[in-house]
Every structure is written in C-alpha cells, then in structure tokens.
Motif scaffolding. Structure first.
Motif, PDB file in Angstrom:
ATOM      1  N   ALA A  23       0.830  -1.207   0.000  1.00 48.97           N
ATOM      2  CA  ALA A  23       0.000   0.000   0.000  1.00 48.97           C
ATOM      3  C   ALA A  23       0.861   1.253   0.000  1.00 48.97           C
ATOM      4  CB  ALA A  23      -0.926  -0.010   1.216  1.00 48.97           C
ATOM      5  N   ALA A  24       1.921   1.248   0.802  1.00 53.43           N
ATOM      6  CA  ALA A  24       2.789   2.425   0.885  1.00 53.43           C
ATOM      7  C   ALA A  24       3.462   2.705  -0.449  1.00 53.43           C
ATOM      8  CB  ALA A  24       3.829   2.233   1.984  1.00 53.43           C
ATOM      9  N   VAL A  25       3.992   1.668  -1.085  1.00 55.83           N
ATOM     10  CA  VAL A  25       4.684   1.867  -2.361  1.00 55.83           C
ATOM     11  C   VAL A  25       3.710   2.375  -3.423  1.00 55.83           C
ATOM     12  CG1 VAL A  25       5.868   0.695  -4.256  1.00 55.83           C
ATOM     13  CG2 VAL A  25       6.519   0.213  -1.884  1.00 55.83           C
ATOM     14  N   GLU A  26       2.538   1.766  -3.488  1.00 55.22           N
ATOM     15  CA  GLU A  26       1.564   2.171  -4.504  1.00 55.22           C
ATOM     16  C   GLU A  26       1.121   3.623  -4.310  1.00 55.22           C
ATOM     17  OE1 GLU A  26      -2.838   0.895  -6.270  1.00 55.22           O
ATOM     18  OE2 GLU A  26      -1.936  -0.234  -4.607  1.00 55.22           O
ATOM     19  N   GLU A  27       0.807   3.978  -3.073  1.00 54.62           N
ATOM     20  CA  GLU A  27       0.259   5.314  -2.827  1.00 54.62           C
ATOM     21  C   GLU A  27       1.336   6.399  -2.813  1.00 54.62           C
ATOM     22  OE1 GLU A  27      -2.585   5.587   0.350  1.00 54.62           O
ATOM     23  OE2 GLU A  27      -3.169   3.488   0.104  1.00 54.62           O
ATOM     24  N   LEU A  29       4.123   6.502  -4.763  1.00 52.72           N
ATOM     25  CA  LEU A  29       4.929   6.618  -5.987  1.00 52.72           C
ATOM     26  C   LEU A  29       5.105   8.063  -6.452  1.00 52.72           C
ATOM     27  CD1 LEU A  29       4.063   3.556  -8.263  1.00 52.72           C
ATOM     28  CD2 LEU A  29       6.293   4.176  -7.288  1.00 52.72           C
ATOM     29  N   PRO A  30       4.062   8.897  -6.443  1.00 53.48           N
ATOM     30  CA  PRO A  30       4.283  10.294  -6.842  1.00 53.48           C
ATOM     31  C   PRO A  30       5.305  11.007  -5.949  1.00 53.48           C
ATOM     32  CG  PRO A  30       1.954   9.782  -6.901  1.00 53.48           C
ATOM     33  CD  PRO A  30       2.624   8.626  -6.233  1.00 53.48           C
ATOM     34  N   ALA A  31       5.235  10.763  -4.636  1.00 54.74           N
ATOM     35  CA  ALA A  31       6.186  11.389  -3.718  1.00 54.74           C
ATOM     36  C   ALA A  31       7.587  10.822  -3.927  1.00 54.74           C
ATOM     37  CB  ALA A  31       5.748  11.169  -2.270  1.00 54.74           C
ATOM     38  N   ILE A  32       7.692   9.531  -4.178  1.00 60.17           N
ATOM     39  CA  ILE A  32       8.992   8.914  -4.470  1.00 60.17           C
ATOM     40  C   ILE A  32       9.624   9.592  -5.678  1.00 60.17           C
ATOM     41  CG2 ILE A  32      10.072   6.795  -5.345  1.00 60.17           C
ATOM     42  CD1 ILE A  32       8.067   5.251  -3.532  1.00 60.17           C
ATOM     43  N   ARG A  33       8.829   9.834  -6.691  1.00 58.67           N
ATOM     44  CA  ARG A  33       9.364  10.455  -7.911  1.00 58.67           C
ATOM     45  C   ARG A  33       9.783  11.906  -7.663  1.00 58.67           C
ATOM     46  NH1 ARG A  33       4.550   7.441 -11.074  1.00 58.67           N
ATOM     47  NH2 ARG A  33       5.703   5.544 -11.637  1.00 58.67           N
ATOM     48  N   ARG A  34       9.003  12.633  -6.857  1.00 56.58           N
ATOM     49  CA  ARG A  34       9.390  14.014  -6.545  1.00 56.58           C
ATOM     50  C   ARG A  34      10.683  14.039  -5.726  1.00 56.58           C
ATOM     51  NH1 ARG A  34       3.869  14.401  -5.454  1.00 56.58           N
ATOM     52  NH2 ARG A  34       4.223  14.479  -3.205  1.00 56.58           N
ATOM     53  N   ALA A  35      10.782  13.141  -4.770  1.00 57.21           N
ATOM     54  CA  ALA A  35      12.005  13.055  -3.975  1.00 57.21           C
ATOM     55  C   ALA A  35      13.192  12.679  -4.854  1.00 57.21           C
ATOM     56  CB  ALA A  35      11.832  12.032  -2.852  1.00 57.21           C
ATOM     57  N   ALA A  36      12.982  11.746  -5.762  1.00 57.68           N
ATOM     58  CA  ALA A  36      14.060  11.299  -6.645  1.00 57.68           C
ATOM     59  C   ALA A  36      14.538  12.419  -7.563  1.00 57.68           C
ATOM     60  CB  ALA A  36      13.590  10.106  -7.473  1.00 57.68           C
ATOM     61  N   GLU A  37      13.644  13.301  -7.968  1.00 56.05           N
ATOM     62  CA  GLU A  37      14.056  14.453  -8.787  1.00 56.05           C
ATOM     63  C   GLU A  37      15.052  15.322  -8.029  1.00 56.05           C
ATOM     64  OE1 GLU A  37      13.574  15.480 -11.806  1.00 56.05           O
ATOM     65  OE2 GLU A  37      11.955  14.217 -12.577  1.00 56.05           O
ATOM     66  N   LEU A  38      14.795  15.545  -6.735  1.00 58.02           N
ATOM     67  CA  LEU A  38      15.723  16.332  -5.919  1.00 58.02           C
ATOM     68  C   LEU A  38      17.076  15.634  -5.811  1.00 58.02           C
ATOM     69  CD1 LEU A  38      13.378  17.432  -2.983  1.00 58.02           C
ATOM     70  CD2 LEU A  38      14.102  18.809  -4.953  1.00 58.02           C
ATOM     71  N   VAL A  39      17.045  14.316  -5.600  1.00 60.06           N
ATOM     72  CA  VAL A  39      18.288  13.563  -5.454  1.00 60.06           C
ATOM     73  C   VAL A  39      19.055  13.521  -6.771  1.00 60.06           C
ATOM     74  CG1 VAL A  39      19.277  11.320  -4.860  1.00 60.06           C
ATOM     75  CG2 VAL A  39      17.345  12.209  -3.555  1.00 60.06           C
ATOM     76  N   ALA A  40      18.350  13.292  -7.864  1.00 58.74           N
ATOM     77  CA  ALA A  40      19.005  13.247  -9.178  1.00 58.74           C
ATOM     78  C   ALA A  40      19.639  14.588  -9.519  1.00 58.74           C
ATOM     79  CB  ALA A  40      17.996  12.846 -10.251  1.00 58.74           C
ATOM     80  N   ARG A  41      18.954  15.677  -9.180  1.00 55.68           N
ATOM     81  CA  ARG A  41      19.509  17.007  -9.422  1.00 55.68           C
ATOM     82  C   ARG A  41      20.791  17.197  -8.615  1.00 55.68           C
ATOM     83  NH1 ARG A  41      15.656  21.421  -7.376  1.00 55.68           N
ATOM     84  NH2 ARG A  41      14.242  20.187  -8.686  1.00 55.68           N
ATOM     85  N   SER A  42      20.794  16.712  -7.382  1.00 57.61           N
ATOM     86  CA  SER A  42      21.996  16.806  -6.553  1.00 57.61           C
ATOM     87  C   SER A  42      23.139  15.984  -7.136  1.00 57.61           C
ATOM     88  CB  SER A  42      21.675  16.329  -5.133  1.00 57.61           C
ATOM     89  OG  SER A  42      22.836  16.267  -4.339  1.00 57.61           O
ATOM     90  N   HIS A 173       3.082   5.054   6.045  1.00 59.83           N
ATOM     91  CA  HIS A 173       1.748   4.506   6.321  1.00 59.83           C
ATOM     92  C   HIS A 173       1.708   3.618   7.569  1.00 59.83           C
ATOM     93  CE1 HIS A 173      -0.281   5.593   2.380  1.00 59.83           C
ATOM     94  NE2 HIS A 173       0.980   5.974   2.213  1.00 59.83           N
ATOM     95  N   CYS A 174       2.727   3.694   8.408  1.00 56.49           N
ATOM     96  CA  CYS A 174       2.764   2.851   9.599  1.00 56.49           C
ATOM     97  C   CYS A 174       1.835   3.398  10.679  1.00 56.49           C
ATOM     98  CB  CYS A 174       4.194   2.748  10.128  1.00 56.49           C
ATOM     99  SG  CYS A 174       5.315   1.883   8.981  1.00 56.49           S
ATOM    100  N   PRO A 175       1.310   2.519  11.529  1.00 53.94           N
ATOM    101  CA  PRO A 175       0.352   2.952  12.544  1.00 53.94           C
ATOM    102  C   PRO A 175       1.041   3.639  13.711  1.00 53.94           C
ATOM    103  CG  PRO A 175       0.818   0.630  12.814  1.00 53.94           C
ATOM    104  CD  PRO A 175       1.541   1.059  11.558  1.00 53.94           C
ATOM    105  N   PRO A 176       0.310   4.412  14.494  1.00 57.24           N
ATOM    106  CA  PRO A 176       0.878   4.955  15.729  1.00 57.24           C
ATOM    107  C   PRO A 176       1.444   3.839  16.597  1.00 57.24           C
ATOM    108  CG  PRO A 176      -1.252   5.966  15.253  1.00 57.24           C
ATOM    109  CD  PRO A 176      -1.078   4.851  14.256  1.00 57.24           C
ATOM    110  N   GLY A 177       2.651   4.051  17.091  1.00 58.42           N
ATOM    111  CA  GLY A 177       3.287   3.019  17.893  1.00 58.42           C
ATOM    112  C   GLY A 177       4.089   2.023  17.100  1.00 58.42           C
ATOM    113  N   ASP A 178       3.897   1.989  15.762  1.00 61.32           N
ATOM    114  CA  ASP A 178       4.742   1.212  14.840  1.00 61.32           C
ATOM    115  C   ASP A 178       4.395  -0.272  14.746  1.00 61.32           C
ATOM    116  OD1 ASP A 178       6.698   0.799  12.956  1.00 61.32           O
ATOM    117  OD2 ASP A 178       8.386   1.101  14.296  1.00 61.32           O
TER     118      ASP A 178
END
Length: 249
Positions: A23-27, A29-42, A173-178
C-alpha cells in the motif's frame, strides 16, 4: 487492528508487513518520484545526498551508504551518542531534547546549492530530527522526509511535525506506535513496521534518481558488491571522488 481469534505468529506479522508495504509503495509513488528528482539534481551537480535518523532510524543512513547496488554520492549523518551502540536509553533521551542539532551537523557540508537531505523519523515529532530539519531549511537544503503522518498526528504534543517542514514527504503509512500485532490485553503490541517499509521507500527513491539520471543521458554512479569482479578498483575510484565530503569513508 484486532487480533481476536488470530494466532500470534511470524506469518501473521509478515503478511501484515507485506500488505502495508504494498500500500505504501503504490500510494507514495508520486512522492517517491518528486524526492528522486531532488536527489538526481543533486547527483548531477556533484552534490551529496545526506541521510539522517536518530535512534533506530540511524539505520537509514547506514543502509544508503557505501552500499552494494547503492548510489555513490551518499553520506550518512552518524554521531555515536544519537545511535544505539553507546547507550540506547541515552540516545532516546537525546532525541527528545532540544539544542543538539548544530553540534550533530558539524563536519557535514549541507550546501543548499548542491546537496539534499533525507530525514527518517517515524513519529516525526521528536525535537532532534525537527531541529535538524530547521537547520537544513536555514541553509537552503532541499528536505525529504520518510515519516508516518498517522503517527505524527496521533501524538498529543505541541509543536510542528516533520511532514510539515519537508519539501517532499514519503509517508510510510505505519500505525501509531509502529507495531502491527496485538499480543493480548494489557500487553504492548509487537512487530515493528517502519524500518522494513521505510528502507524500501528509501531505496526506491535512490533507484528512481539513478533512473532519472540515465534517462537524461547522465552516467549514474553506483557501488558494486566487493565480491564482484572489478569491484575493488571500481569502488576505490568512486570513493576517492567523494572522500573530501564524506567523513565516514
């Protein structure tokens, strides 16, 4: 999550981790790609991808650093008192105190023109990662967070949360308390989830960044496993390129 009528087994835990991870990976993915753009630019700017976490989250920095199949231009922020091996109880105390961030970051460049920082904090509420985030923002360094919004918003404590400070938030997406499995009445839940999910998200960001570089015609820099043919010379050459910026090599 109720476990009534369910045997408490490792298989139950593993199944729940798998569902949570999927669920975390699927939901995210857009944030992963935005983060990766910052890393790739660096990476393209010959910058450094810094990774920080305190307590158990210090493992995120170690996971990304000098890793077989991992990116070369990575530096973990590792100061022993904020890890576990010199005193796990004390590291927890320090994580919840204010005033340690500037000393923690001594020796790390963190240049807003070229570098990027990822902070892993499951709760996103402890003072140390929040202060590190504020210092990074003050230096103009782009900030990525791996955290749990659910956990952060469930904590009854004043002050900001990490997901409110970051440029890009990758939610684990982890619950409170982990923990994912109930043991029984008046017992703490067991089966932590944030590391296995968070590490996958971290590596997904790195792999996506390397893929972005490749698609742009750039040559990604990746460490090889030391047991592979040619790895010694390849890794030595790569390490020399960043040795003045990474104090842990």
């Amino acid at each position: 999550m109720s476990d009534k009528g369910t045997a408490v087994t490792g298989a139950v835990y593993a199944a729940r981790v798998q569902r949570l991870l999927a669920a975390a990976v699927e939901e995210e993915l857009p944030a992963i790609r935005r983060a990766a753009e910052l890393v790739a630019r660096s990476f393209a700017a010959e910058g450094i991808f810094y990774v920080f976490g305190s307590g158990h989250s210090h493992m995120f920095g170690e996971e990304a650093f000098y890793r077989a199949g991992g990116a070369v231009r990575v530096c973990p922020i590792l100061k022993s008192p904020h890890m576990l091996h010199e005193g796990a109880v004390h590291s927890t105390v320090l994580e919840r105190e204010t005033g340690h961030a500037e000393d923690l970051l001594k020796g790390y460049r963190l240049d807003g023109e070229t570098d990027v920082l990822l902070i892993a904090s499951n709760s996103g509420a402890n003072p140390l990662p929040l202060e590190v985030a504020e210092v990074a923002r003050g230096r103009g360094v782009p900030l990525i967070a791996i955290t749990s919004r659910r956990y952060a918003t469930a904590i009854d404590r004043p002050g900001p949360r990490l997901h409110e400070l970051a440029d890009v938030v990758v939610d684990n997406h982890c619950p409170p308390g982990d923990a994912l499995v109930e043991l029984g009445p008046e017992l703490p839940d067991c089966g932590p989830s944030s590391t296995v999910v968070g590490m996958t998200l971290l590596n997904a960001v790195i792999v996506e960044a390397l893929g972005i570089q490749l698609r742009r015609g750039e040559t990604p820099q990746v460490f090889m496993s030391a047991n592979m043919t040619g790895a010694e010379s390849h890794n030595s050459r790569s390490a020399r390129e960043i040795s003045t910026l990474v104090p842990h090599l």
